[in-house]
Structures are given as C-alpha cells and as structure tokens.
Design an enzyme around this catalytic site. Structure first.
Site, short mmCIF file in Angstrom:
data_model
loop_
_atom_site.label_atom_id
_atom_site.label_comp_id
_atom_site.label_asym_id
_atom_site.label_seq_id
_atom_site.Cartn_x
_atom_site.Cartn_y
_atom_site.Cartn_z
CG HIS A 74 -0.22 0.15 2.56
ND1 HIS A 74 0.07 1.32 3.03
CD2 HIS A 74 0.03 -0.90 3.33
CE1 HIS A 74 0.57 0.95 4.34
NE2 HIS A 74 1.02 -0.48 4.50
CG ASP A 76 -3.17 3.72 2.58
OD1 ASP A 76 -2.71 2.67 2.20
OD2 ASP A 76 -4.28 3.43 3.33
CG ASP A 107 3.12 0.87 7.82
OD1 ASP A 107 2.97 -0.12 7.01
OD2 ASP A 107 2.54 1.02 8.56
CD GLU A 141 -2.32 -1.93 5.72
OE1 GLU A 141 -2.38 -2.86 6.43
OE2 GLU A 141 -2.17 -0.64 6.12
CD GLU A 142 -1.35 2.23 7.60
OE1 GLU A 142 -2.08 1.87 8.38
OE2 GLU A 142 -0.24 2.16 7.28
CD GLU A 170 1.96 -3.86 5.75
OE1 GLU A 170 2.78 -2.96 6.40
OE2 GLU A 170 0.85 -3.59 5.27
CG HIS A 368 1.73 3.85 12.12
ND1 HIS A 368 0.26 3.27 12.46
CD2 HIS A 368 1.79 3.13 10.97
CE1 HIS A 368 -0.38 2.58 11.57
NE2 HIS A 368 0.77 2.46 10.53
#
Length: 395
Positions: A74, A76, A107, A141-142, A170, A368
C-alpha cells in the site's frame, strides 16, 4: 533508459507524495512511472462503497513464461501529526547520517521501493524474467480497507489473473533486518456489548437498575477463563476490552446504559464462527449471574453487536515460497529469520484466499511514529534480499 535500481531514490520519490489515507497524493502515479520504465503494463481501478471515500488502486504486470509472483502493498500512510514535532518535514525524504526520514519510510513505501529496485536490477542483469511479476498496490490499507486489496484481487481475478505466490512488503522485523518472516496471521474479531438499565438517584438504588454492574459482570466472563493456551504455530488467543462508556458525568446519578467494546486476536483453535458462539455462550451464562446486582432475579438485559467483518486466521505452508525467501534472507544477512504469526492483521488476510502468501519487509520500530525513518543500509539490504529471492524463485 535508466531503470529504477536505486531503492533510496525510489523511496524519496514516494515519500514526497503526501498520500495520507485516503488521498492518492501522487504516490501511485510515481510508482506507475517506475514500473513502466521496466515494461510493466498498468491499470488504475477506482473502487467505491457506501459511506467510504473512493479509492484509487494500481495493478501492474510484466508477463513471461513461468510462475506468477505477486508483490502486494500500500502507498497510503497514516497522518504525520503535528509536523513541528518532526526533526525533518514528514514528506521531504530528508537524509541525515545515512538515514532517510519521512512518513511511510518503513510502512510501507520502503518495501515497495526496494522491490521495484530488485526487479530493475534483475532485468538489468538477466533481461527478461522467467515468469510474471505483478504489483498489487492499494491506497486503502491504513483506512477502512474496504475499497482496496480485497476488491483489487477480485477485479484482477475477473480479468483472468491468477498467482502462484505473493510477498507483502510490510515491515515485519522487530529489531533488525532479517529477524522475521510472517507466514500467517491471527484472526481478529470485534464486538460491542450494551447493557440497558434504569436511570435513578445514586442514593436510591432500589428505584433504579445500574447497568454498570451488569457490564462488569459480562466483561469479566470474557476475560476469564482464557480462551486457549496457544497452539504449535500461534500464541494464545487474547481479548482486550477497548472501551467502557456510560455517557454520564454526574457522580450522583445511576446511568441508564453502559457499553463495552472488545477485540480478540485468535489462533487456529477457533474459526470466527466458533469463537462468536463461545462468546455468546459466556455472555448468556454471565447474564444470569446476579452477585453484583443486589439480589435482583431477572437476567441482565444486554445486546451484542459484531463490529465490522472478522479477519480469519491463516497459516501458509508453501515450502518453495517460505524456503526460498528464508534462504535469501540468510544469504544476505547471515542469520536465519524466525517464521512467525505474531502481530496484527494485514492485507495478507485477503491474499491468502488466492495464493500462498508471506510477509517480509523493513524493520518496523518507527512505523506510525514521529520521525519515521529507515537506514539507507537497510534499503540496500532488503533490495538484495528481494533480488536474490526473485532470481531463485524463477530459477
């Protein structure tokens, strides 16, 4: 023509696209340009659903005679928070002391950048691939993960696509590159319990029905005894109470309603359906337990609502996929990775219905977080692992 062989350059181009979910932010466009330099054909389907934003996705393939390997991920990213807290702007891809800073660095734009570089290096050295490689990349995805991988897989299948194996990029490594390959994931199930009572004065409890007493009783039944002790491949199933709410700020008022939400990560002892049945059974027994309810004889009045769709537990057994990736990691890093099913859910939960899938990427220590970052040495290391894997997978 210069191929995108440098993972740091690839990652910088992706980080500079502010693709905070659900925005595409230019990230899929940047990735598509890289892939087309290598002869990939690309499609950008947009998916919609009620009460969710439209999401753009990318499916790109370079075809050849042989097995079909899918790389999934992903573009995003989660919001950066207050950008003033960052050492470097979160979408600048600044490099300091051999480390690149930016939202999505690990990520998981970093994993994408490395796999692109690995494919480019393979083509540069060997020419055509002895098979097919596809990139299945979502911008959802997020977020709620409704208009992303799950729909993109079905879209591709309807157009005749099938895959022999998949890697999700990931960040799987807890501490250092090469620590861990994910070969499965626990399932996830969420629910909300609502207990109805009768509002009243705290000094006159006999005139009211306190739902807090009921919610405590019901929640306790889900916390003990343990659901299981774990299995050969999975840790013990674990339920966490995530909210308890009564909507009451007054200290002298008994509320009329109490709610509690929970999430359980479960192993292969259970299916989502059997676990739901176990939870219902526990709640039904607990509803007749009046020890905290001042001698009341009627059962606790409650409602149970299942939240979202459950994620099902899975374990990949494909020896070629796991063995080839394990050998590639060991050859580059000098250590044998742990094969694990720990952690949360990922889009691998959707892919497992189409082909064998494993997950391997960068180190996830800063994902994150403010100042999310990746060492340039890790980008090079992951690229070398992916490159070796591609060469060995296609023989």
């Amino acid at each position: 023509m210069t191929l995108p062989v440098n993972p740091a350059d690839n990652l910088a181009a992706l980080i500079r696209c502010p693709s905070v979910t659900p925005a595409e932010g230019g990230a899929l466009t940047a990735l598509e340009k890289m892939l087309k330099l290598m002869g990939f054909s690309a499609n950008r389907p947009v998916f919609s659903d009620d009460n969710t934003p439209d999401i753009e996705n990318l499916y790109a393939r370079k075809s050849g005679n042989g097995p079909h390997l899918m790389f999934a991920g992903h573009t995003d990213v989660v919001p950066p928070g207050d950008e003033k807290d960052w050492k470097h702007p979160p979408f600048a891809a600044a490099i300091e002391d051999g480390v690149m800073y930016g939202r999505g660095a690990v990520d998981m734009k970093g994993g994408i950048a490395c796999f692109v570089a690995a494919v480019a290096r393979h083509i540069e050295k060997h020419g055509n691939i002895k098979g097919s490689i596809s990139f299945l990349i979502t911008g959802d995805e997020e977020g709620p993960a409704v208009n992303g991988t799950v729909k993109l897989l079905e879209w591709a299948k309807q157009r005749g696509e099938s895959w022999d194996a998949s890697i999700v990029g990931e960040p799987t490594n807890p501490n250092a590159l090469g620590d861990m390959i994910k070969i499965g994931r626990r399932g996830s199930l969420s629910g909300t319990i609502t207990v109805h009572g009768v509002q009243g004065h705290a000094a006159y409890p006999h005139l009211a029905e306190n739902p807090v007493r009921g919610i405590v009783t019901l929640v306790d039944s889900l916390l003990y005894p343990a659901f299981d002790e774990g299995t050969a491949n999975f840790q013990a199933s674990n339920l966490e109470v995530t909210t308890i709410d009564v909507g009451n700020k007054a200290t002298n008022v008994i509320p009329n309603k109490a709610t509690a939400s929970f999430n359980i990560r479960f192993n292969d002892t259970w299916t989502a359906e059997s676990l739901q049945a176990e939870i219902i059974s526990r709640l039904e027994r607990a509803a007749r337990d009046n020890r905290l309810r001042q001698g009341r004889e009627t059962p606790i009045k409650y409602e149970l609502t299942w939240r979202e769709r459950p994620s099902h537990v899975f374990l990949t057994h494909d020896e070629k996929l796991i063995g080839t990736l394990t050998a590639s990691v060991e050859a580059v890093t000098g250590k044998r990775p742990e094969l694990s099913t720990s952690g949360g859910t990922s889009d691998a939960r959707f892919i497992k219905d189409y082909c064998p899938v494993v997950e391997f990427g960068l180190t996830g220590q800063t994902m994150h977080m403010v100042d999310e970052r990746v060492a340039l040495a890790d980008l090079e290391g992951l690229t070398q692992i992916y490159e070796r894997f591609i060469a060995d997978f296609f023989g």
